[in-house]
Motif scaffolding. Structure first.
Motif, short mmCIF file in Angstrom:
data_model
loop_
_atom_site.label_atom_id
_atom_site.label_comp_id
_atom_site.label_asym_id
_atom_site.label_seq_id
_atom_site.Cartn_x
_atom_site.Cartn_y
_atom_site.Cartn_z
N LYS A 189 0.84 -1.21 0.00
CA LYS A 189 0.00 0.00 0.00
C LYS A 189 0.87 1.25 0.00
CE LYS A 189 -3.90 -2.13 2.37
NZ LYS A 189 -4.68 -2.19 3.61
N LEU A 190 1.94 1.21 0.80
CA LEU A 190 2.84 2.37 0.85
C LEU A 190 3.56 2.57 -0.48
CD1 LEU A 190 4.41 2.02 4.41
CD2 LEU A 190 2.67 3.64 3.65
N ALA A 191 3.90 1.48 -1.15
CA ALA A 191 4.55 1.59 -2.47
C ALA A 191 3.63 2.29 -3.47
CB ALA A 191 4.97 0.22 -2.97
N ASN A 192 2.34 1.96 -3.43
CA ASN A 192 1.37 2.62 -4.32
C ASN A 192 1.26 4.11 -3.99
OD1 ASN A 192 0.78 0.27 -5.71
ND2 ASN A 192 -0.94 -0.24 -4.39
N ILE A 193 1.23 4.42 -2.70
CA ILE A 193 1.15 5.83 -2.28
C ILE A 193 2.41 6.57 -2.70
CG2 ILE A 193 1.04 7.36 -0.28
CD1 ILE A 193 -0.66 5.15 1.09
N ALA A 194 3.56 5.94 -2.55
CA ALA A 194 4.83 6.57 -2.94
C ALA A 194 4.83 6.90 -4.42
CB ALA A 194 6.00 5.65 -2.60
N GLN A 195 4.32 5.99 -5.22
CA GLN A 195 4.26 6.23 -6.66
C GLN A 195 3.26 7.35 -6.98
OE1 GLN A 195 2.98 2.83 -8.91
NE2 GLN A 195 3.92 3.57 -10.78
N GLN A 196 2.12 7.31 -6.31
CA GLN A 196 1.07 8.32 -6.55
C GLN A 196 1.55 9.72 -6.20
OE1 GLN A 196 -2.47 7.48 -4.30
NE2 GLN A 196 -3.47 9.37 -4.89
N PHE A 197 2.29 9.86 -5.10
CA PHE A 197 2.73 11.17 -4.64
C PHE A 197 4.17 11.48 -5.00
CE2 PHE A 197 -0.98 10.44 -2.03
CZ PHE A 197 -1.57 11.69 -1.97
N ASP A 198 4.80 10.60 -5.79
CA ASP A 198 6.17 10.77 -6.24
C ASP A 198 7.10 11.09 -5.05
OD1 ASP A 198 8.22 10.84 -8.12
OD2 ASP A 198 8.07 13.01 -8.36
N THR A 199 7.04 10.18 -4.07
CA THR A 199 7.80 10.33 -2.82
C THR A 199 8.55 9.04 -2.55
OG1 THR A 199 6.02 11.73 -2.00
CG2 THR A 199 7.56 10.91 -0.37
N PRO A 200 9.79 9.10 -2.08
CA PRO A 200 10.53 7.87 -1.79
C PRO A 200 9.83 7.01 -0.73
CG PRO A 200 11.99 9.78 -1.73
CD PRO A 200 10.59 10.30 -1.85
N LEU A 201 9.83 5.71 -0.98
CA LEU A 201 9.14 4.76 -0.10
C LEU A 201 9.71 4.78 1.32
CD1 LEU A 201 7.09 2.48 0.26
CD2 LEU A 201 8.77 0.89 -0.64
N PHE A 202 11.03 4.91 1.45
CA PHE A 202 11.62 4.89 2.80
C PHE A 202 11.11 6.06 3.65
CE2 PHE A 202 14.63 7.81 0.93
CZ PHE A 202 15.08 8.59 1.99
N LEU A 203 10.79 7.18 3.01
CA LEU A 203 10.25 8.31 3.78
C LEU A 203 8.82 8.05 4.23
CD1 LEU A 203 11.69 11.36 1.79
CD2 LEU A 203 12.39 10.51 4.03
N LEU A 204 8.05 7.34 3.41
CA LEU A 204 6.69 7.00 3.82
C LEU A 204 6.72 6.02 4.99
CD1 LEU A 204 4.72 6.72 0.47
CD2 LEU A 204 5.10 8.69 1.94
N ARG A 205 7.69 5.10 4.97
CA ARG A 205 7.83 4.19 6.11
C ARG A 205 8.16 4.98 7.38
NH1 ARG A 205 11.38 0.40 2.57
NH2 ARG A 205 9.81 -0.95 1.63
N GLN A 206 8.99 6.01 7.24
CA GLN A 206 9.30 6.86 8.40
C GLN A 206 8.05 7.59 8.88
OE1 GLN A 206 12.59 9.46 7.62
NE2 GLN A 206 14.07 7.79 7.50
N MET A 207 7.19 8.00 7.93
CA MET A 207 5.95 8.68 8.32
C MET A 207 5.03 7.73 9.08
SD MET A 207 5.02 11.24 5.18
CE MET A 207 3.77 12.14 6.08
#
Length: 158
Positions: A18-36
């Motif tokens: 799910k985070l990978a899809n969000i990262a792609q949608q918002f053009d944000t690195p996945l590791f930063l979403l994991r930190q969030m």
């Protein structure tokens, strides 16, 4: 058991996917979403939360304040069960099947999934469940015995 780690923990990929899809949608690195995700799980009044807030703000800049990004991550977290009781319940049900094999591959897990979804409940507290399989309960339609669905002929007593 160490060789089976990836097969046994495959369910843990749900949030990561799910985070990978969000990262792609918002053009944000996945590791930063994991930190969030770790940030959202901290107590808002803790010092660690504010240190993490500053760190994420520095790395994400204006994206950190995007409300849609926050909502997408929080929705993904809410929709992904993380209660250990769910895992323990599943583990207790499957433990007997896992001890029968030295290695759990996808073919064995697929067959086990099919068996569990199509085996009828022999007894149940609920009259609605008795004599039905989980598959029949979900679809509302009766199906053949699980062995017949696999192409085998059932034993018939004389």
């Amino acid at each position: 058991m160490n060789n089976q780690r990836d097969d046994l923990l495959a369910f843990a990929k749900v949030l990561d996917d799910k985070l990978a899809n969000i990262a792609q949608q918002f053009d944000t690195p996945l590791f930063l979403l994991r930190q969030m995700v770790r940030f959202f799980r901290k107590q808002p009044t803790s010092e660690a939360c504010w240190r993490s807030w500053g760190d994420l703000h520095e790395k994400l800049s204006w994206k950190f304040f995007q409300l849609h990004l926050h909502q997408a991550i929080q929705n993904a977290m809410k929709q992904t069960p993380r209660a250990s009781s769910l895992v323990e319940n599943l583990n207790s049900r499957l433990r007997n099947y896992f001890s029968l094999r030295k290695h759990l591959g996808t073919s064995y897990l697929g067959l086990l999934q099919f068996f569990i979804n199509h085996r009828r409940f022999m007894s149940s507290d609920s009259e609605q469940r008795r004599g039905k399989s989980p598959g029949e309960m979900m679809t509302g339609e009766k199906h053949l015995h699980w062995l017949e669905m696999l192409g085998f002929k059932r034993f018939q007593r004389a």
